[in-house]
Motif scaffolding. Sequence first.
Motif, PDB file in Angstrom:
ATOM      1  N   ILE A 110      -9.530   4.961 -12.292  1.00  0.00           N
ATOM      2  CA  ILE A 110      -8.107   4.661 -12.054  1.00  0.00           C
ATOM      3  C   ILE A 110      -7.646   5.391 -10.802  1.00  0.00           C
ATOM      4  N   GLY A 111      -8.060   6.665 -10.679  1.00  0.00           N
ATOM      5  CA  GLY A 111      -7.683   7.463  -9.517  1.00  0.00           C
ATOM      6  C   GLY A 111      -8.212   6.864  -8.222  1.00  0.00           C
ATOM      7  N   ILE A 112      -9.486   6.453  -8.242  1.00  0.00           N
ATOM      8  CA  ILE A 112     -10.088   5.879  -7.039  1.00  0.00           C
ATOM      9  C   ILE A 112      -9.374   4.588  -6.653  1.00  0.00           C
ATOM     10  N   PHE A 113      -9.119   3.754  -7.661  1.00  0.00           N
ATOM     11  CA  PHE A 113      -8.431   2.487  -7.421  1.00  0.00           C
ATOM     12  C   PHE A 113      -7.058   2.750  -6.800  1.00  0.00           C
ATOM     13  N   SER A 114      -6.328   3.708  -7.402  1.00  0.00           N
ATOM     14  CA  SER A 114      -4.979   4.005  -6.912  1.00  0.00           C
ATOM     15  C   SER A 114      -5.012   4.482  -5.474  1.00  0.00           C
ATOM     16  N   GLY A 115      -5.916   5.419  -5.198  1.00  0.00           N
ATOM     17  CA  GLY A 115      -6.014   5.938  -3.840  1.00  0.00           C
ATOM     18  C   GLY A 115      -6.331   4.836  -2.847  1.00  0.00           C
ATOM     19  N   LEU A 116      -7.307   3.997  -3.206  1.00  0.00           N
ATOM     20  CA  LEU A 116      -7.753   2.949  -2.274  1.00  0.00           C
ATOM     21  C   LEU A 116      -6.675   1.908  -1.995  1.00  0.00           C
ATOM     22  N   ILE A 117      -5.920   1.513  -3.029  1.00  0.00           N
ATOM     23  CA  ILE A 117      -4.930   0.458  -2.739  1.00  0.00           C
ATOM     24  C   ILE A 117      -3.855   0.973  -1.792  1.00  0.00           C
ATOM     25  N   ILE A 118      -3.505   2.259  -1.917  1.00  0.00           N
ATOM     26  CA  ILE A 118      -2.522   2.802  -0.971  1.00  0.00           C
ATOM     27  C   ILE A 118      -3.100   2.777   0.441  1.00  0.00           C
ATOM     28  N   LEU A 119      -4.344   3.255   0.550  1.00  0.00           N
ATOM     29  CA  LEU A 119      -4.955   3.336   1.880  1.00  0.00           C
ATOM     30  C   LEU A 119      -5.102   1.965   2.519  1.00  0.00           C
ATOM     31  N   VAL A 120      -5.588   1.006   1.732  1.00  0.00           N
ATOM     32  CA  VAL A 120      -5.802  -0.333   2.283  1.00  0.00           C
ATOM     33  C   VAL A 120      -4.471  -0.972   2.674  1.00  0.00           C
ATOM     34  N   ALA A 121      -3.450  -0.797   1.820  1.00  0.00           N
ATOM     35  CA  ALA A 121      -2.148  -1.386   2.120  1.00  0.00           C
ATOM     36  C   ALA A 121      -1.606  -0.839   3.437  1.00  0.00           C
ATOM     37  N   TYR A 122      -1.729   0.478   3.630  1.00  0.00           N
ATOM     38  CA  TYR A 122      -1.227   1.052   4.875  1.00  0.00           C
ATOM     39  C   TYR A 122      -2.082   0.663   6.068  1.00  0.00           C
ATOM     40  N   PHE A 123      -3.373   0.506   5.825  1.00  0.00           N
ATOM     41  CA  PHE A 123      -4.264   0.077   6.894  1.00  0.00           C
ATOM     42  C   PHE A 123      -3.833  -1.300   7.409  1.00  0.00           C
TER      43      PHE A 123
END
Lengths: 631, 137
Positions: free
Chosen positions: A454-467
């Motif tokens: 869950i943590g990895i998913f959460s971190g990644l969606i923020i990063l990808v969205a900002y990317f």
Amino acid sequence: MIGEIAHFFSLSAALLLIIILLLNTIFFFSNPNSNQLILSIRLFNQSCWLIFVSFGLYIYLAITDDFSISYIASHSNSQLPIFYKIASIWSAHEGSMFLWIVFLALWSLLFINGLDKNNPLKKLTLIMLILVILGFLLFLLITSNPFSRILPFGVMDGADINPILQDPALAIHPPILYLGYVGFVISFSYVMAYLCKGNFKIEWEEDIRAWSFVAWIFLTVGITLGSWWAYYELGWGGYWFWDPVENVALLPWLAATAFMHSLYASSKSNILKTWTLFLGIMIFSLSLFGAFIVRSGIIDSVHSFANDPQRGLYLLGFSGLMTLLSLVIFAYRIPAINSSKPVITGSKESFLSMNNILMVTSIFSIFLGVTYPLILESFSGEKVSIGPPYYNTIFAPLILIASILIMISVDSLWQRKMLARKFFRSIIPTFIFVTSIIYIFWYLIKEFSLLTYIGIFSGLIILVAYFIKIISSLKAKEYINKGSAFAHIGLGILFLSISVNSLLSYQKNINLSVGESLRINESIESFKFSNLNVRTASNHDVISANVFVLMDGVSVNLNPEKRKYSTRGQITSETAIHATPFKDIYLNIGDQLEDGSWTFSLKINYFVKWIWLSSALMVLGMVLAMQKRKI
Amino acid sequence: MLEVRRKRLGKLLVILFISAVGISLILFSLNSKLDLFYTPSEILSGKINSSSRIKLGGMVKENSIKRLGTSTSFLVTDFQAEVFVKFEGVTPDLFKEGSGVVVLGYFKDQKFSAEEIFAKHDENYMPPELEIGSQSE
């Protein structure tokens, strides 16, 4: 003599503050006059300077080894380097409170003199600040006097500072953390002044924004430094233990973070006004609650260095009274504050509101976790403790929801509905992309834990969205809020690195004699304990092991130490850390066995550097946001 | 007016319902994640569920620490009862015989397998001999 002068200065500062309060009571019944305020502020400035000089003299006493002062005698030592002689002042209770008051006075002095002289809230703010400073000053002078002497004769040498506190990061961690904690006295006093004044047309947000930003930065840096220190000094390989003392630092931080978001919304589009006021009160109340928990010692904690149950009562009374009074005033005033503008679903404000709800939920959960053992013990006599599993289960869903909201909110606009086109263009690809990354990750390491994924998913969606956001705005030359982008990318990296760290990190316990070597696993091909050195440093003896670790084809030399401090006879371990971008080799030496061999604990910790980086990014984001606002 | 009130009541009920669910989830999680604290006498007398993680606190008995390879065993006592504790790994610096200790782990078959050892460190820490010396002064 100097001790008495310093004591006298502190007492006069307290007296002066009481005089200002009395004068203002008299002024209340006389005709209002601008000179009254000028007089009050002059007296206040003098009182603050008395506190500073008093603290300056106290530093001088510590440097010159005046061991007739009982506090200095029990926390400093003539053998200490000057730096630690000064740091010893805040290594325990009395000095910490003293420093706390100095910072209170410093923030207040800067703020009140920086306010425009026609500011309608100036007088009430001053009175609020005086009440807070006076409360702490009386607490210091009555229950925990740092100036008391050992009579008739002082001791020859001091009892030394706790060895594990003799560390540069820990010496500067308390001052920075206190600057953060105390800095929110500004927003607290200003909000209270605004509520007491009752003129709700006044625009107050702009006046305290920069101050709250700076306090937030200090608080963040302070917490990170503490975490960094715990990581390399305590030797447990962890950086956050969900310990009560850490939790009470996190409470005002969460409240402050919510406050910054809410302040943004309330000044931009006139919503969340009452929320912002409420949070402004809560940050400082939670800081006071933190001071109570840390200083009273009612909760067992690994960080409880200085506690005394008797002092707890005063602090509990003071913080309870402050919180209660401010909440009563708040409750009395809310009906009059008009902020009811409808919030449009999908607009930026709606996301900021949801952010507030999540923040308050996490504050509530942590607060419950900290106080539940106390409540249960007083009702049923059962002794319990609440550890990481509770906080992990609570935070996993909160982080997931928060991240999804952040991802969607990247493209949101003020007071407007979200465009469905944008929604489909960025959000669905993000979901698909992140899910596939996680699937590949799982396929490669074949380990599963719901919470960390869950943590990895959460971190990644923020990063990808900002990317995606950054790429598209660079292409279209659109405006992008840099501060917000940096801070949220920092948050994404934080979630990601914490999760990867807990998933991949592992520990090996090793028992070896000098000269032996061992193969640990495929990655660590050899662990060689080549020799043991004994040497003497200024105030401690050192046993240092010389270890070569061959990891992924690279040989690393590590020297974990055991130190024995001469004054206290206390033994401490110094962890040897070899930090690379993605993993740290973290080695501790244990005890010697009867057959002459030694034990070691070897930990491989992943992504630790990224945790510190994420905090640096959040601070950078705040700095950028602060600059932008000033224009 | 009535319509507005009914809407408001509906909103209020939804908010109450959501927070009730939230709070009960938190409390449920709280109850299942608690570490209960016991003394050696309590552990030996009571019925301890061997599958639940507990904390045991007491003194490390003199001459009871035995180290073999990377594992350490010792007795935790409250001067009425003793519990045998096994631990795998490097013990903290302040862990020693005659000092207070708290261990976290599972009690099974009259043995306590510790996952973590907490030895308290404190600003007022003083070796026991020194403490006695300073009191007699």
